[in-house]
Design an enzyme around this catalytic site. Structure first.
Site, short mmCIF file in Angstrom:
data_model
loop_
_atom_site.label_atom_id
_atom_site.label_comp_id
_atom_site.label_asym_id
_atom_site.label_seq_id
_atom_site.Cartn_x
_atom_site.Cartn_y
_atom_site.Cartn_z
CB SER A 128 -1.05 -0.07 1.47
OG SER A 128 -1.51 1.48 1.44
CE1 TYR A 152 -4.01 -2.44 5.30
CE2 TYR A 152 -3.58 -0.58 5.23
CZ TYR A 152 -3.60 -1.64 4.73
OH TYR A 152 -3.68 -1.86 3.26
CE LYS A 156 -1.31 -4.26 3.16
NZ LYS A 156 -1.51 -5.57 1.98
P1 NAD Z 1 -11.22 -6.61 0.60
O1 NAD Z 1 -11.41 -6.21 2.30
O2 NAD Z 1 -12.30 -6.17 0.04
O3 NAD Z 1 -10.46 -8.21 0.23
C1 NAD Z 1 -9.37 -8.76 1.27
C2 NAD Z 1 -10.53 -10.27 1.37
O4 NAD Z 1 -9.69 -11.10 1.59
C3 NAD Z 1 -11.82 -10.87 1.38
O5 NAD Z 1 -13.15 -11.14 0.25
C4 NAD Z 1 -12.18 -11.19 2.80
O6 NAD Z 1 -12.50 -12.84 2.84
C5 NAD Z 1 -10.52 -12.25 2.27
N1 NAD Z 1 -9.83 -12.36 3.45
C6 NAD Z 1 -9.48 -11.92 4.72
N2 NAD Z 1 -8.88 -12.25 5.77
C7 NAD Z 1 -8.40 -13.97 5.19
C8 NAD Z 1 -8.23 -15.10 5.61
N3 NAD Z 1 -7.29 -15.33 6.63
N4 NAD Z 1 -8.25 -15.93 4.74
C9 NAD Z 1 -8.86 -15.57 3.30
N5 NAD Z 1 -9.50 -15.16 3.28
C10 NAD Z 1 -9.30 -13.56 3.86
O7 NAD Z 1 -9.88 -5.83 0.89
P2 NAD Z 1 -9.46 -4.95 -0.58
O8 NAD Z 1 -9.95 -3.85 -0.38
O9 NAD Z 1 -9.34 -6.14 -2.13
O10 NAD Z 1 -7.71 -5.54 -0.38
C11 NAD Z 1 -6.93 -6.43 -0.74
C12 NAD Z 1 -5.96 -6.03 -0.42
O11 NAD Z 1 -4.98 -4.64 -0.81
C13 NAD Z 1 -5.65 -6.27 1.18
O12 NAD Z 1 -4.84 -6.91 1.58
C14 NAD Z 1 -5.40 -4.53 1.19
O13 NAD Z 1 -4.57 -4.47 2.39
C15 NAD Z 1 -4.64 -4.01 0.80
N6 NAD Z 1 -4.43 -2.88 -0.42
C16 NAD Z 1 -5.56 -2.39 -0.03
C17 NAD Z 1 -6.65 -0.61 -0.48
C18 NAD Z 1 -7.75 -0.60 -0.50
O14 NAD Z 1 -8.04 0.86 -0.89
N7 NAD Z 1 -8.51 -1.46 -0.61
C19 NAD Z 1 -5.11 0.14 -1.03
C20 NAD Z 1 -3.88 -0.69 -0.97
C21 NAD Z 1 -3.91 -1.69 -0.12
N1 UFG Z 2 -12.40 12.24 3.23
C1 UFG Z 2 -13.28 13.41 3.56
N2 UFG Z 2 -14.52 12.78 3.57
C2 UFG Z 2 -14.78 11.11 4.13
C3 UFG Z 2 -13.81 10.24 3.64
C4 UFG Z 2 -12.38 10.86 3.31
O1 UFG Z 2 -13.74 14.63 3.73
O2 UFG Z 2 -15.67 10.91 4.54
C5 UFG Z 2 -11.44 12.35 2.42
C6 UFG Z 2 -9.29 12.32 3.86
O3 UFG Z 2 -9.49 13.39 4.70
C7 UFG Z 2 -8.45 12.29 2.20
C8 UFG Z 2 -9.26 12.11 1.20
O4 UFG Z 2 -10.84 12.36 1.86
O5 UFG Z 2 -7.72 13.66 2.41
C9 UFG Z 2 -9.57 10.09 1.43
O6 UFG Z 2 -9.80 9.44 2.47
P1 UFG Z 2 -9.60 8.13 2.19
O7 UFG Z 2 -10.33 7.47 3.75
O8 UFG Z 2 -10.82 7.95 0.84
O9 UFG Z 2 -8.22 7.50 1.71
P2 UFG Z 2 -7.19 7.85 2.54
O10 UFG Z 2 -5.65 8.08 1.73
O11 UFG Z 2 -7.03 8.79 4.05
O12 UFG Z 2 -6.34 6.18 2.92
C10 UFG Z 2 -6.78 5.24 1.93
C11 UFG Z 2 -6.84 3.55 2.60
C12 UFG Z 2 -5.83 3.23 3.04
C13 UFG Z 2 -4.53 2.94 2.27
C14 UFG Z 2 -4.08 4.82 1.60
C15 UFG Z 2 -3.38 4.90 0.45
O13 UFG Z 2 -7.97 3.12 3.66
O14 UFG Z 2 -5.78 1.87 4.32
O15 UFG Z 2 -5.83 4.65 1.17
O16 UFG Z 2 -3.47 3.25 -0.41
F1 UFG Z 2 -3.29 2.81 2.87
#
Ligand code: NAD
Ligand code: UFG
Length: 339
Positions: A128, A152, A156
């Protein structure tokens, strides 16, 4: 044509995983999905099959459980793993840090052990942009220092380091550490999208709930950041672009020497107010919002330098903000209609 060897996708029923499985199947890969539905629903599997027009193997189980993994590698000749499974809520990670280290770090160690035992040394890991913390400058390059500000993000960072040490310790490992910026949007059909179990914290899912009338207004956290309009700036990335980035990373693995961090972002920053405007255009009406204090821990501005992904993976994001909002809105409407 020979049957392709399967790719294991942990967390393949989740937001990013489900879109990626559809792209993998479309590219001709055989796929084994492992998910325990901790944050997804079984109904997504049928939609993925429908969209891909092809079947895949599904195993319900814990991607961090050594016995489950050993059985899986024994039954399937897996050649590469895409590891999405894990916990991902920043706020929650500060409340229950041990759960985050247990799942995301110790769990991934079990996966790496199982891969090693099976002689499978190809991994695409979901890292991330949060590993960068508050960057000294933007755009962010992969060689910038990492300084994650919460458990978190540190989980990572730790997994990245473990992968690097492992790859240095023995030859043959090819690992892509994909640092996602802000994935948003949904599949254009409205069949796949982000389905937060509780009230969403992130901007796009919250904005969609307000647009759908499920919340009265959006709070814009902070109006005096050092950004062009005073609100936070992020690099929003369409989830289908991100999914295609994973297919490109999988194809590039043989060319990666050891564990290589790669940003997946568009390289463009977008403010909260710009996102609201784009969503209003997609929805066709004003969306209620008001300013609120800054959210603790928020960073003013970050966006990717996506040059390395272009160079190594031959990948770049092609979908614009309008498409992200349109597809997100299509998904929100189909969810509301119970599709
Ligand atoms: P998500 O929660 O939608 O998907 C994760 C999936 O993994 C789910 O289907 C959940 O049921 C499954 N899961 C969780 N723990 C498990 C386990 N122990 N065994 C088997 N299945 C399990 O999340 P996402 O948004 O698709 O994110 C996927 C990955 O990307 C994560 O590792 C997250 O940290 C990373 N990531 C996400 C974002 C974001 O903004 N969505 C940003 C950066 C990194
Ligand atoms: N924001 C608002 N109102 C809301 C939600 C968010 O103004 O109700 C603003 C935040 O202050 C920020 C922007 O919208 O300026 C984006 O916020 P997000 O929560 O959508 O995203 P972040 O960048 O804060 O964090 C996300 C994920 C993290 C991840 C990161 C980088 O939550 O897990 O992106 O991938 F690590």
């Amino acid at each position: 044509m020979p049957t392709p060897t399967p790719i294991l996708v942990t967390g393949g029923a989740g937001f990013i995983g489900s879109h990626t499985v559809v792209e993998l199947l479309g590219a001709g890969h055989a796929v084994v999905v492992l998910d325990n539905f901790a944050n997804s629903k079984p109904s997504v599997l049928e939609r993925m099959r429908r969209l891909a027009g092809r079947d895949f193997t599904f195993v319900e189980g814990d991607a961090h459980d050594a016995a489950c993994l050993a059985a899986l590698f024994q039954h399937h000749p897996i050649t590469a793993v895409l590891h999405f499974a894990g916990l991902k809520a920043v706020g929650e990670s500060t409340q229950v840090p041990l759960a985050y280290y247990q799942h995301n770090v110790a769990g991934t160690l079990n996966l790496l052990e199982a891969m090693r035992g099976a002689g499978c040394r190809n991994l695409v890991f979901s890292s991330s942009a949060t590993v960068y913390g508050d960057p000294a400058q933007v755009p962010i390059r992969e060689d910038f220092p990492r300084s994650a500000a919460n458990p978190y993000g540190r989980s990572k960072t730790m997994v990245e380091d473990i992968c690097r040490d492992l790859a240095l310790s023995e030859p043959g490992w090819h690992i892509a550490l994909l640092r996602y910026f802000n994935p948003v949007g949904a599949h254009p059909t409205g069949l796949l999208g982000e389905d937060p179990a509780s009230i969403p914290n992130n901007l796009m899912p919250y904005l969609l709930k307000v647009a759908a009338g499920q919340h009265p207004f959006l709070e814009v956290f902070g109006q005096d950041y050092a950004t062009p309009d005073g609100t936070g700036v992020r690099d929003y990335l369409h989830v289908v672009d991100l999914a295609q980035g994973h297919v490109a990373a999988l194809n590039a693995l043989p060319r990666l020497d050891g564990a290589v961090p790669i940003n997946l972002g568009t390289g463009r920053g977008c403010s909260v107010l710009e996102m609201i405007q784009a969503m209003e255009k997609a929805v066709g009406r004003p969306i209620p919002w008001r300013f609120a204090p800054r959210r603790p821990g928020d960073i003013a501005i970050y966006y990717a330098d996506p040059a390395l992904a272009r160079e190594i993976l031959g990948w770049e994001a092609s979908r614009d903000l309008e498409t992200m909002c349109r597809d997100g809105w299509t998904w929100a409407q189909s969810e509301a209609a119970g599709a």
